[in-house]
Scaffold this motif. Structure first.
Motif, PDB file in Angstrom:
ATOM      1  N   PRO A 122     -76.720  68.988  43.353  1.00  0.00           N
ATOM      2  CA  PRO A 122     -76.197  68.981  44.728  1.00  0.00           C
ATOM      3  C   PRO A 122     -76.211  67.608  45.371  1.00  0.00           C
ATOM      4  O   PRO A 122     -75.384  67.320  46.248  1.00  0.00           O
ATOM      5  CB  PRO A 122     -77.147  69.952  45.456  1.00  0.00           C
ATOM      6  N   SER A 123     -77.134  66.724  44.933  1.00  0.00           N
ATOM      7  CA  SER A 123     -77.204  65.387  45.536  1.00  0.00           C
ATOM      8  C   SER A 123     -76.015  64.515  45.161  1.00  0.00           C
ATOM      9  O   SER A 123     -75.863  63.414  45.699  1.00  0.00           O
ATOM     10  CB  SER A 123     -78.512  64.689  45.135  1.00  0.00           C
ATOM     11  N   TRP A 124     -75.147  64.991  44.273  1.00  0.00           N
ATOM     12  CA  TRP A 124     -73.911  64.272  43.969  1.00  0.00           C
ATOM     13  C   TRP A 124     -72.803  64.591  44.978  1.00  0.00           C
ATOM     14  O   TRP A 124     -71.671  64.127  44.823  1.00  0.00           O
ATOM     15  CB  TRP A 124     -73.418  64.598  42.567  1.00  0.00           C
ATOM     16  N   SER A 162     -67.391  68.078  46.561  1.00  0.00           N
ATOM     17  CA  SER A 162     -66.886  68.163  47.929  1.00  0.00           C
ATOM     18  C   SER A 162     -67.968  68.561  48.923  1.00  0.00           C
ATOM     19  O   SER A 162     -67.904  68.196  50.097  1.00  0.00           O
ATOM     20  CB  SER A 162     -65.732  69.167  47.994  1.00  0.00           C
ATOM     21  N   ARG A 163     -68.955  69.285  48.462  1.00  0.00           N
ATOM     22  CA  ARG A 163     -70.099  69.663  49.294  1.00  0.00           C
ATOM     23  C   ARG A 163     -71.256  70.045  48.376  1.00  0.00           C
ATOM     24  O   ARG A 163     -71.056  70.275  47.186  1.00  0.00           O
ATOM     25  CB  ARG A 163     -69.745  70.788  50.266  1.00  0.00           C
ATOM     26  N   PRO A 164     -72.460  70.159  48.902  1.00  0.00           N
ATOM     27  CA  PRO A 164     -73.613  70.350  48.026  1.00  0.00           C
ATOM     28  C   PRO A 164     -73.795  71.763  47.486  1.00  0.00           C
ATOM     29  O   PRO A 164     -74.558  71.961  46.535  1.00  0.00           O
ATOM     30  CB  PRO A 164     -74.806  69.956  48.918  1.00  0.00           C
ATOM     31  N   GLU A 211     -65.053  71.154  39.678  1.00  0.00           N
ATOM     32  CA  GLU A 211     -64.869  69.912  40.424  1.00  0.00           C
ATOM     33  C   GLU A 211     -65.227  68.707  39.556  1.00  0.00           C
ATOM     34  O   GLU A 211     -64.540  67.675  39.593  1.00  0.00           O
ATOM     35  CB  GLU A 211     -65.716  69.927  41.707  1.00  0.00           C
ATOM     36  N   TYR A 212     -66.292  68.828  38.788  1.00  0.00           N
ATOM     37  CA  TYR A 212     -66.695  67.745  37.885  1.00  0.00           C
ATOM     38  C   TYR A 212     -65.558  67.396  36.927  1.00  0.00           C
ATOM     39  O   TYR A 212     -65.252  66.212  36.687  1.00  0.00           O
ATOM     40  CB  TYR A 212     -67.939  68.180  37.108  1.00  0.00           C
ATOM     41  N   ALA A 213     -64.927  68.422  36.340  1.00  0.00           N
ATOM     42  CA  ALA A 213     -63.912  68.214  35.303  1.00  0.00           C
ATOM     43  C   ALA A 213     -62.632  67.599  35.848  1.00  0.00           C
ATOM     44  O   ALA A 213     -61.808  67.116  35.074  1.00  0.00           O
ATOM     45  CB  ALA A 213     -63.600  69.538  34.602  1.00  0.00           C
ATOM     46  N   ARG A 214     -62.457  67.595  37.151  1.00  0.00           N
ATOM     47  CA  ARG A 214     -61.308  66.898  37.725  1.00  0.00           C
ATOM     48  C   ARG A 214     -61.556  65.386  37.784  1.00  0.00           C
ATOM     49  O   ARG A 214     -60.624  64.614  38.005  1.00  0.00           O
ATOM     50  CB  ARG A 214     -61.011  67.451  39.125  1.00  0.00           C
ATOM     51  N   ARG A 215     -62.799  64.979  37.557  1.00  0.00           N
ATOM     52  CA  ARG A 215     -63.148  63.566  37.649  1.00  0.00           C
ATOM     53  C   ARG A 215     -63.470  62.951  36.289  1.00  0.00           C
ATOM     54  O   ARG A 215     -63.159  61.783  36.036  1.00  0.00           O
ATOM     55  CB  ARG A 215     -64.353  63.415  38.583  1.00  0.00           C
ATOM     56  N   TYR A 216     -64.094  63.741  35.409  1.00  0.00           N
ATOM     57  CA  TYR A 216     -64.541  63.232  34.111  1.00  0.00           C
ATOM     58  C   TYR A 216     -63.935  64.050  32.976  1.00  0.00           C
ATOM     59  O   TYR A 216     -63.524  65.195  33.168  1.00  0.00           O
ATOM     60  CB  TYR A 216     -66.068  63.288  34.013  1.00  0.00           C
ATOM     61  N   TRP A 272     -80.289  62.303  43.288  1.00  0.00           N
ATOM     62  CA  TRP A 272     -79.643  61.373  42.350  1.00  0.00           C
ATOM     63  C   TRP A 272     -78.369  60.784  42.947  1.00  0.00           C
ATOM     64  O   TRP A 272     -77.293  60.892  42.372  1.00  0.00           O
ATOM     65  CB  TRP A 272     -79.339  62.105  41.047  1.00  0.00           C
ATOM     66  N   ASP A 273     -78.506  60.123  44.093  1.00  0.00           N
ATOM     67  CA  ASP A 273     -77.322  59.631  44.806  1.00  0.00           C
ATOM     68  C   ASP A 273     -77.315  58.126  45.028  1.00  0.00           C
ATOM     69  O   ASP A 273     -76.517  57.610  45.798  1.00  0.00           O
ATOM     70  CB  ASP A 273     -77.180  60.349  46.147  1.00  0.00           C
ATOM     71  N   ARG A 274     -78.236  57.410  44.338  1.00  0.00           N
ATOM     72  CA  ARG A 274     -78.253  55.955  44.507  1.00  0.00           C
ATOM     73  C   ARG A 274     -78.864  55.312  43.255  1.00  0.00           C
ATOM     74  O   ARG A 274     -79.624  55.938  42.528  1.00  0.00           O
ATOM     75  CB  ARG A 274     -79.053  55.543  45.743  1.00  0.00           C
ATOM     76  N   ILE A 275     -78.487  54.071  43.048  1.00  0.00           N
ATOM     77  CA  ILE A 275     -79.072  53.282  41.962  1.00  0.00           C
ATOM     78  C   ILE A 275     -80.407  52.739  42.457  1.00  0.00           C
ATOM     79  O   ILE A 275     -80.460  52.031  43.467  1.00  0.00           O
ATOM     80  CB  ILE A 275     -78.147  52.123  41.554  1.00  0.00           C
ATOM     81  N   VAL A 276     -81.482  53.084  41.770  1.00  0.00           N
ATOM     82  CA  VAL A 276     -82.801  52.604  42.176  1.00  0.00           C
ATOM     83  C   VAL A 276     -83.409  51.657  41.149  1.00  0.00           C
ATOM     84  O   VAL A 276     -84.347  50.925  41.460  1.00  0.00           O
ATOM     85  CB  VAL A 276     -83.779  53.778  42.425  1.00  0.00           C
TER      86      VAL A 276
END
Length: 295
Positions: free
Chosen positions: A18-20, A26-28, A36-41, A238-242
């Motif tokens: 959900p943090s993506w 489009s929402r969590p 939705e994932y497969a439309r991007r990757y 998991w929404d940022r590079i740390v």
């Protein structure tokens, strides 16, 4: 994405985070994450069926999940699937540290492999490499690399010839020219693992370039060195590079570009634990990859 006669598919290890939201989704909540994932990757790694050995009982994929996953993607998508650990554990897990549990009677069992593949039948037209992920094989669990290769040779002969099967090892002493020659001869794809105890992927690619260029397919899996540490830092959001890994990410991307240019089909599976957010790592990877492909 193609270059020469090779291709690159890049995606993530699992997908329901959900943090993506706002990065991939489009929402969590309240969405079909995979659709939705497969439309991007163009690919994703399925690891939920890996955890399959529970005492003497083996759990195989639920038919409803398999059918739902197929319905969520189009025919151009590809799943890489981690085979059940009931196939790749030499011994059951032990509660006593330093000692293996009971021997696993299903280790590299052709019958169990066929049952597993039968359970994946709805995915067959969108199935990429099936990954055999082995744990660290010490001498208590496997006498030698030669013994493992003998078992893998017999196992491969019992599988469908057109099935792509990839091998991931976590003992760096096993990795080198003899193993790669064996994998090529027996129609296995190598898994190049970034993380755990393994040598850096870019160093292995540079050292074994000629051999790797001969494989039809190669899988790369990007994991970080400190799973618990990065989970603590992110709080599992998991929404940022740390933990940016700029140099190694650039070197791996450039190596992948060279493999694609040589005609290899490359799958890159990125874990959140690599830098903190797999989708954002993919964006960074693709910048380096595009530069590596040249004009």
């Amino acid at each position: 994405m193609t270059g020469g006669t090779g291709s690159l598919r890049i995606g993530t290890c699992s997908w329901k985070y959900p943090s993506w939201s706002g990065i991939v989704y489009s929402r969590p909540a309240g969405i079909d994450y995979l659709a939705e994932y497969a439309r991007r990757y163009s690919t994703v790694e399925v690891d939920q069926w890996f955890w399959s050995l529970f005492g003497a009982r083996v759990k195989l994929p639920d038919a409803r999940d398999v059918e739902a996953y197929r319905a969520a993607v189009d025919g151009g998508f590809r799943f890489t699937v981690k085979a059940p650990n009931s196939l790749t554990l030499t011994h059951a897990y032990s509660r006593e540290r330093g000692r293996p549990g009971d021997p696993n009677a299903n280790f590299l069992s052709a019958d169990l492999a066929r049952d597993f593949l039968d359970s994946l039948a709805p995915l067959r037209d969108v199935l990429g490499p099936v990954i055999l992920q082995f744990e660290y094989l010490n001498r208590q669990k496997m006498p030698s690399a030669k013994t493992l290769m003998e078992r893998l040779a017999a196992f491969r002969s019992a599988l469908p010839g057109d099935l792509e099967v990839a091998v991931e090892l976590r003992n760096p002493n096993y990795v080198g020219a003899p193993l790669l020659d064996f994998l090529l001869e027996h129609r296995y794809a190598p898994v190049l693992l970034q993380g755990y105890w393994m040598p850096p992927v870019h160093e292995l690619m540079a050292r074994e370039r000629e051999r790797l260029n001969r494989f039809p397919t190669i899988v790369m899996r990007l994991h970080g060195p400190d799973r618990e540490g990065i989970e603590a830092e992110t709080g599992k959001a998991w929404d940022r590079i740390v933990s940016p890994r700029d140099a190694e990410l650039a070197a791996i991307a450039e190596g992948a570009a060279a493999l694609v240019d040589a005609g290899v089909s490359v799958y890159v599976n990125v874990n959140n634990h690599f830098e903190g957010s797999a989708p954002l790592t993919i964006e960074r990877f693709m910048g380096h990859y595009t530069a590596g492909m040249g004009p």
